[in-house]
Design a protein around this motif. Structure first.
Motif, PDB file in Angstrom:
ATOM      1  N   UNK A  96      16.287  52.700  45.713  1.00  0.00           N
ATOM      2  CA  UNK A  96      17.492  52.687  44.893  1.00  0.00           C
ATOM      3  C   UNK A  96      17.487  51.443  44.017  1.00  0.00           C
ATOM      4  N   UNK A  97      17.767  51.622  42.729  1.00  0.00           N
ATOM      5  CA  UNK A  97      17.836  50.488  41.813  1.00  0.00           C
ATOM      6  C   UNK A  97      19.141  49.745  42.047  1.00  0.00           C
ATOM      7  N   UNK A  98      19.076  48.430  42.061  1.00  0.00           N
ATOM      8  CA  UNK A  98      20.293  47.652  42.257  1.00  0.00           C
ATOM      9  C   UNK A  98      21.165  47.748  41.001  1.00  0.00           C
ATOM     10  N   UNK A  99      22.484  47.828  41.150  1.00  0.00           N
ATOM     11  CA  UNK A  99      23.370  47.932  39.980  1.00  0.00           C
ATOM     12  C   UNK A  99      23.160  46.827  38.950  1.00  0.00           C
ATOM     13  N   UNK A 100      22.794  45.635  39.415  1.00  0.00           N
ATOM     14  CA  UNK A 100      22.569  44.528  38.477  1.00  0.00           C
ATOM     15  C   UNK A 100      21.392  44.812  37.550  1.00  0.00           C
ATOM     16  N   UNK A 101      20.413  45.583  38.027  1.00  0.00           N
ATOM     17  CA  UNK A 101      19.265  45.949  37.191  1.00  0.00           C
ATOM     18  C   UNK A 101      19.684  46.920  36.096  1.00  0.00           C
ATOM     19  N   UNK A 102      20.571  47.855  36.440  1.00  0.00           N
ATOM     20  CA  UNK A 102      21.062  48.801  35.432  1.00  0.00           C
ATOM     21  C   UNK A 102      21.938  48.065  34.422  1.00  0.00           C
ATOM     22  N   UNK A 103      22.713  47.111  34.901  1.00  0.00           N
ATOM     23  CA  UNK A 103      23.547  46.316  33.994  1.00  0.00           C
ATOM     24  C   UNK A 103      22.675  45.497  33.051  1.00  0.00           C
ATOM     25  N   UNK A 104      21.544  45.006  33.566  1.00  0.00           N
ATOM     26  CA  UNK A 104      20.606  44.251  32.729  1.00  0.00           C
ATOM     27  C   UNK A 104      20.099  45.116  31.587  1.00  0.00           C
ATOM     28  N   UNK A 105      19.819  46.391  31.890  1.00  0.00           N
ATOM     29  CA  UNK A 105      19.374  47.323  30.856  1.00  0.00           C
ATOM     30  C   UNK A 105      20.487  47.550  29.828  1.00  0.00           C
ATOM     31  N   UNK A 106      21.730  47.653  30.319  1.00  0.00           N
ATOM     32  CA  UNK A 106      22.874  47.901  29.429  1.00  0.00           C
ATOM     33  C   UNK A 106      23.118  46.737  28.478  1.00  0.00           C
ATOM     34  N   UNK A 107      22.681  45.548  28.840  1.00  0.00           N
ATOM     35  CA  UNK A 107      22.901  44.371  27.998  1.00  0.00           C
ATOM     36  C   UNK A 107      22.164  44.457  26.669  1.00  0.00           C
ATOM     37  N   UNK A 108      21.187  45.355  26.559  1.00  0.00           N
ATOM     38  CA  UNK A 108      20.456  45.519  25.301  1.00  0.00           C
ATOM     39  C   UNK A 108      21.205  46.404  24.297  1.00  0.00           C
ATOM     40  N   UNK A 109      22.296  47.039  24.750  1.00  0.00           N
ATOM     41  CA  UNK A 109      23.098  47.848  23.829  1.00  0.00           C
ATOM     42  C   UNK A 109      23.745  46.942  22.771  1.00  0.00           C
ATOM     43  N   UNK A 110      23.880  47.483  21.557  1.00  0.00           N
ATOM     44  CA  UNK A 110      24.435  46.686  20.461  1.00  0.00           C
ATOM     45  C   UNK A 110      25.961  46.731  20.470  1.00  0.00           C
ATOM     46  N   UNK A 111      26.547  45.623  20.037  1.00  0.00           N
ATOM     47  CA  UNK A 111      28.004  45.531  19.947  1.00  0.00           C
ATOM     48  C   UNK A 111      28.372  44.736  18.698  1.00  0.00           C
ATOM     49  N   UNK A 112      29.511  45.052  18.133  1.00  0.00           N
ATOM     50  CA  UNK A 112      29.948  44.406  16.901  1.00  0.00           C
ATOM     51  C   UNK A 112      30.614  43.061  17.193  1.00  0.00           C
ATOM     52  N   UNK A 113      30.217  42.044  16.438  1.00  0.00           N
ATOM     53  CA  UNK A 113      30.815  40.710  16.579  1.00  0.00           C
ATOM     54  C   UNK A 113      31.092  40.132  15.183  1.00  0.00           C
ATOM     55  N   UNK A 114      31.975  39.140  15.150  1.00  0.00           N
ATOM     56  CA  UNK A 114      32.226  38.385  13.922  1.00  0.00           C
ATOM     57  C   UNK A 114      31.854  36.927  14.180  1.00  0.00           C
ATOM     58  N   UNK A 115      30.821  36.408  13.510  1.00  0.00           N
ATOM     59  CA  UNK A 115      30.359  35.035  13.752  1.00  0.00           C
ATOM     60  C   UNK A 115      31.341  33.979  13.240  1.00  0.00           C
ATOM     61  N   UNK A 116      31.259  32.826  13.866  1.00  0.00           N
ATOM     62  CA  UNK A 116      31.987  31.649  13.408  1.00  0.00           C
ATOM     63  C   UNK A 116      31.014  30.555  12.978  1.00  0.00           C
ATOM     64  N   UNK A 117      29.801  30.949  12.718  1.00  0.00           N
ATOM     65  CA  UNK A 117      28.755  29.999  12.350  1.00  0.00           C
ATOM     66  C   UNK A 117      27.820  30.656  11.337  1.00  0.00           C
ATOM     67  N   UNK A 118      26.938  29.830  10.788  1.00  0.00           N
ATOM     68  CA  UNK A 118      25.971  30.317   9.804  1.00  0.00           C
ATOM     69  C   UNK A 118      24.561  30.093  10.337  1.00  0.00           C
ATOM     70  N   UNK A 119      23.753  31.139  10.252  1.00  0.00           N
ATOM     71  CA  UNK A 119      22.382  31.044  10.753  1.00  0.00           C
ATOM     72  C   UNK A 119      21.531  32.125  10.087  1.00  0.00           C
ATOM     73  N   UNK A 120      20.237  31.818   9.917  1.00  0.00           N
ATOM     74  CA  UNK A 120      19.317  32.778   9.341  1.00  0.00           C
ATOM     75  C   UNK A 120      19.024  33.898  10.348  1.00  0.00           C
ATOM     76  N   UNK A 121      18.309  34.907   9.898  1.00  0.00           N
ATOM     77  CA  UNK A 121      17.941  36.025  10.760  1.00  0.00           C
ATOM     78  C   UNK A 121      17.108  35.531  11.939  1.00  0.00           C
TER      79      UNK A 121
END
Length: 225
Positions: free
Chosen positions: A3-28
């Motif tokens: 059985x995969x530990x839930x933390x491993x599945x959560x680690x995979x989910x962390x690669x999903x994209x989410x919308x943010x608004x930056x408060x800083x400036x940085x190149x790609x």
């Protein structure tokens, strides 16, 4: 299969994209999973959740609440789940439980209707797990009623997430293995019983005279008398 530990599945989910608004400036930024940016104050963009949480904890971005993660959307989903007692509804997001947990834990100040969303996600989880357990029970019943192939059979489960399937994986696999052993034993017993019955039938045929033979014996006995 472990059985995969839930933390491993959560680690995979962390690669999903989410919308943010930056408060800083940085190149790609060039990362293993892709390139993200450039970052400019007040200009929204999408980045992986792991990056968003890291920047959020440093006060560098505002994390936007996903469109599917609203009280209205989750209520509609829960109502649809309750309307069908057998089949699971396609999830609003494949990692809905993991992502909602991470965001509600780390970005509460950027989220609305927190209490309601937490309860709705929990209710949805419970309803779907109940359906998944029922699906597994139906599979087990089917295996008892049929001869199981040597490869164990193939079973399809629709519309459940990896976290949900993983929740019952251990118990389900043990049940499948047990049913495979028991089914083989039952098949063996039935085959032996069938062979025994065929043997009895053969013996009976050898000792019980047929209709013509019985009539011949009766005629001979009458002539002797």
């Amino acid at each position: 299969m472990s059985v995969i530990h839930p933390s491993e599945i959560e680690f995979i989910a962390e690669d999903e994209l989410i919308k943010v608004t930056p408060r800083f400036r940085e190149q790609r930024l060039q990362m293993i999973t892709g390139n993200f940016g450039p970052f400019a104050p007040g200009v929204p963009l999408k980045i992986p959740i792991w990056m968003a949480l890291n920047l959020k904890n440093r006060g560098l971005v505002i994390v936007h609440q996903p469109k599917w993660m609203t009280e209205e959307k989750l209520k509609e989903w829960l109502e649809s789940e309750n309307a069908d007692n057998t089949n699971a509804i396609a999830p609003l997001h494949y990692h809905y439980r993991e992502i909602s947990r991470m965001l509600l834990q780390n970005c509460r100040d950027n989220m609305s209707d927190i209490t309601e969303i937490e309860q709705l996600v929990e209710d949805i989880w419970n309803v779907r797990i109940s359906k998944l357990k029922m699906s597994c029970k139906n599979v087990m019943k089917t295996r008892w009623q049929m001869e199981i192939p040597d490869h164990g059979g193939v079973f399809k489960i629709d519309n459940f997430t990896q976290m949900e399937v993983n929740f019952i994986r251990g118990t389900f696999l043990k049940g499948l293995n047990l049913s495979f052993v028991m089914s083989n034993k039952i098949t063996t017993i039935e085959q032996k019983a069938e062979q025994h019955m065929l043997g009895d039938t053969t013996n009976s045929s050898a000792t019980v005279p047929t209709g013509s033979s019985a009539m011949s014996q009766f005629t001979q006995s009458q002539n002797q008398n």
